[in-house]
Design a protein around this motif. Structure first.
Motif, short mmCIF file in Angstrom:
data_model
loop_
_atom_site.label_atom_id
_atom_site.label_comp_id
_atom_site.label_asym_id
_atom_site.label_seq_id
_atom_site.Cartn_x
_atom_site.Cartn_y
_atom_site.Cartn_z
N THR A 153 0.90 -0.96 -0.26
CA THR A 153 -0.67 0.08 0.12
C THR A 153 1.07 0.76 0.13
O THR A 153 1.70 1.36 0.91
CB THR A 153 -0.30 -0.32 0.95
OG1 THR A 153 -1.36 -1.28 0.77
CG2 THR A 153 -1.69 1.21 1.55
N THR A 154 0.38 2.07 -0.46
CA THR A 154 0.99 3.56 -0.46
C THR A 154 -0.14 4.47 -0.13
O THR A 154 -0.84 4.39 -0.08
CB THR A 154 1.29 4.05 -2.27
OG1 THR A 154 0.37 3.81 -3.16
CG2 THR A 154 2.67 3.12 -2.75
N SER A 155 0.74 5.91 -0.12
CA SER A 155 0.13 6.24 0.63
C SER A 155 -0.37 7.17 0.17
O SER A 155 0.28 7.88 -1.33
CB SER A 155 1.44 7.50 2.14
OG SER A 155 2.30 8.00 1.16
N ALA A 156 -1.52 7.38 0.80
CA ALA A 156 -2.36 8.22 -0.69
C ALA A 156 -1.93 9.88 -0.66
O ALA A 156 -1.22 10.20 0.54
CB ALA A 156 -3.89 8.62 -0.11
N PRO A 157 -2.61 10.90 -1.72
CA PRO A 157 -1.76 12.06 -1.80
C PRO A 157 -2.72 13.06 0.23
O PRO A 157 -3.40 12.98 -0.31
CB PRO A 157 -2.18 12.48 -3.11
CG PRO A 157 -2.92 11.39 -4.00
CD PRO A 157 -2.70 9.96 -2.52
N ALA A 171 -2.33 9.31 6.09
CA ALA A 171 -3.19 8.98 4.79
C ALA A 171 -3.61 7.52 4.20
O ALA A 171 -4.38 7.97 3.59
CB ALA A 171 -2.37 9.81 4.39
N LEU A 172 -3.64 6.39 4.97
CA LEU A 172 -3.51 5.24 4.22
C LEU A 172 -4.44 4.21 5.45
O LEU A 172 -5.42 5.15 6.17
CB LEU A 172 -2.08 3.92 5.46
CG LEU A 172 -1.31 4.30 4.73
CD1 LEU A 172 0.14 3.64 5.52
CD2 LEU A 172 -0.73 4.32 3.27
N VAL A 214 2.58 -1.77 4.17
CA VAL A 214 3.03 -0.44 3.62
C VAL A 214 4.39 -0.91 3.04
O VAL A 214 5.09 -1.63 3.44
CB VAL A 214 3.55 -0.30 5.19
CG1 VAL A 214 3.84 1.46 4.91
CG2 VAL A 214 2.40 -0.11 6.44
N ASN A 215 4.58 0.24 2.50
CA ASN A 215 5.69 0.66 1.66
C ASN A 215 6.72 0.23 2.64
O ASN A 215 6.90 0.75 3.83
CB ASN A 215 5.49 1.89 0.61
CG ASN A 215 6.99 2.34 0.04
OD1 ASN A 215 7.62 2.08 0.84
ND2 ASN A 215 6.79 2.78 -1.29
#
Length: 190
Positions: free
Chosen positions: A4-8, A146-147, A156-157
């Motif tokens: 999962t990447t963090s959302a902007p 933001a996740l 997490v990344n």
């Protein structure tokens, strides 16, 4: 494994690029002022005693909040808690942590620290590293907020995971060093 990447982060949540370096400079300046005052001021015995009592209260306040926050974060890392629990606790604990650190700087300047002592220098260095670690956690914390609340640590990344583990380690090593040195110094004064 899904990463999962963090959302902007929205413009309202983001800080200007200069905010973190400025905050690091402010924290470093406050630390330096505390050290300078501590090395040049000899308080009256009553002030010294009150400052020592306040110093103990601020250690309990800040370190207690850190221990709880790091523990819940560690439980999230193990999959025993959800991300939103850590995020909510962080939001509640931050005023206690930063208030405690500010109180430690003020009271520490009034307890006549022996700045020439290598062990005291170790403690002072640990406190500066702790505060700068806290500043560096601001963008990291925003990325976590933001996740999705159900995000697991393993999702997490990897870069973010590494930064979390390093920050947790720096936090614990720094706090235990500072508290241990403070205990040794107070026993040697006794």
């Amino acid at each position: 494994m899904t990463t999962t990447t963090s959302a902007p982060i929205s413009a309202a949540q983001a800080s200007p690029r200069w905010f973190i370096p400025l905050l690091a400079a402010v924290v470093t300046t406050a630390w330096a002022a505390s050290v300078a005052i501590g090395s040049s001021v000899t308080p009256e015995p009553l002030v010294h005693g009150l400052a020592l009592a306040a110093h103990t209260v601020f250690v309990v306040l800040a370190f207690g909040a850190i221990l709880l926050l790091d523990w819940v974060g560690f439980l999230w890392l193990l999959g025993k808690r959800r991300l939103h629990e850590s995020s909510r606790l962080a939001s509640a604990a931050l005023p206690l942590i930063w208030g405690g650190l500010g109180g430690l700087l003020i009271s520490g300047a009034l307890i006549e620290p022996d700045i020439s002592s290598p062990i005291t220098q170790l403690k002072l260095g640990s406190i500066l590293v702790l505060m700068l670690n806290g500043v560096s956690l601001i963008p990291l914390t925003r990325s976590l907020h933001a996740l999705d609340p159900g995000t697991r640590f393993t999702d997490v990344n990897p870069r973010l995971r590494t930064r979390l583990c390093v920050s947790l380690s720096v936090s614990q090593l720094g706090w235990w060093t500072a508290v241990g040195v403070g205990l040794v110094n107070s026993m040697n004064r006794g």
